[in-house]
Design an enzyme around this catalytic site. Structure first.
Site: not given
Length: 261
Positions: A2, A118
């Protein structure tokens, strides 16, 4: 992993949602559609309140919103630059790694977010995706926080009150999320928040062991994954347009959303 996320809700709204006291005061963050490492961010913590002399009351706890810098600086670090490399921690090893072991024992937190970005790597490009709850609910991602204080010198003058930092925990990606990246943030459902934040429960004790695992299919099925513009690649870009869905004909390798079921 992340490396970017969105967090746009007001502290007062987050305090209501997490049943917490808003202690961010002047440090409260503005809506941010492109939260990046080393930024100050809002987290949820639960601690034993202390009296004026600094003594903790073991009989009660208080849940609150706090501001930390994203990128955990271990308490033993010589300077805060280490935090830039520790924005994430693998949930499988937090009790083993010296940088995270102390925080895992009693300094756990939640990172409230609208969702995370992402990047899917392909032969032709890196396509960003935004993952969030389909109903718009706030996502709570497991994290750790730590307090660092310089011993002396210029750093002591620069950080007279020390520095509070935090990191996001990641786990193995599951379902369609694995088509984007092999890691994902450790998303916790509301019924797990209390167990995770409990300052008296060690990371391998009781319910803690069941929380350090990938989310179940029931939670994954409530997520929505959508391709977004590469404008999010630059931290200089920040606005609601970063969350807009990218037209399918502009996506190099669309993921198979039917795998959600």
């Amino acid at each position: 992993m992340c490396g970017r996320y969105a967090s746009t809700k007001a502290p007062a709204d987050l305090a209501d949602e997490f049943h917490a006291v808003d202690a961010t005061a002047e440090t409260a963050q503005r809506p941010d559609y492109n939260v990046a490492p080393t930024k100050d961010v809002t987290v949820v913590v639960e601690r034993h309140p202390r009296d004026e002399e600094g003594n903790a009351d073991p009989a009660t706890t208080e849940r609150s919103l706090r501001t930390v810098r994203w990128g955990l600086v271990p308490f033993w670090a010589k300077d805060p630059s280490a935090g830039a490399r520790m924005v994430n921690a693998r949930s499988e090893t937090i009790t083993e790694k010296p940088a995270f072991r102390r925080a895992a024992a009693s300094r756990r937190c939640l990172f409230p977010m609208d969702g995370w970005y992402e990047w899917q790597r392909s032969k032709s490009a890196k396509q960003p995706y935004f993952t969030h709850y389909a109903d718009g609910a706030t996502m709570a991602v497991a994290g750790l926080w730590e307090f660092w204080r310089p011993k002396d010198g210029e750093l002591a003058e620069k950080y007279p009150d020390g520095l509070v930092t935090g990191c996001v925990l990641t786990t193995e990606a599951v379902g369609p999320l694995a088509q984007v990246h092999d890691r994902m943030p450790l998303v916790l459902p509301p019924d797990a928040w209390g167990d995770w934040l409990d300052p008296d429960a060690g990371p391998t004790e009781g319910p803690m062991s069941r929380l350090l695992v990938p989310p179940p299919p029931e939670l994954v099925s409530t997520l929505e994954i959508r391709p977004v513009s590469t404008r999010v690649n630059s931290v200089r870009n920040n606005g609601p347009e970063l969350l807009d869905r990218l037209p399918d004909d502009q996506v190099a390798e669309p993921i198979q959303l039917d795998l959600l079921s």
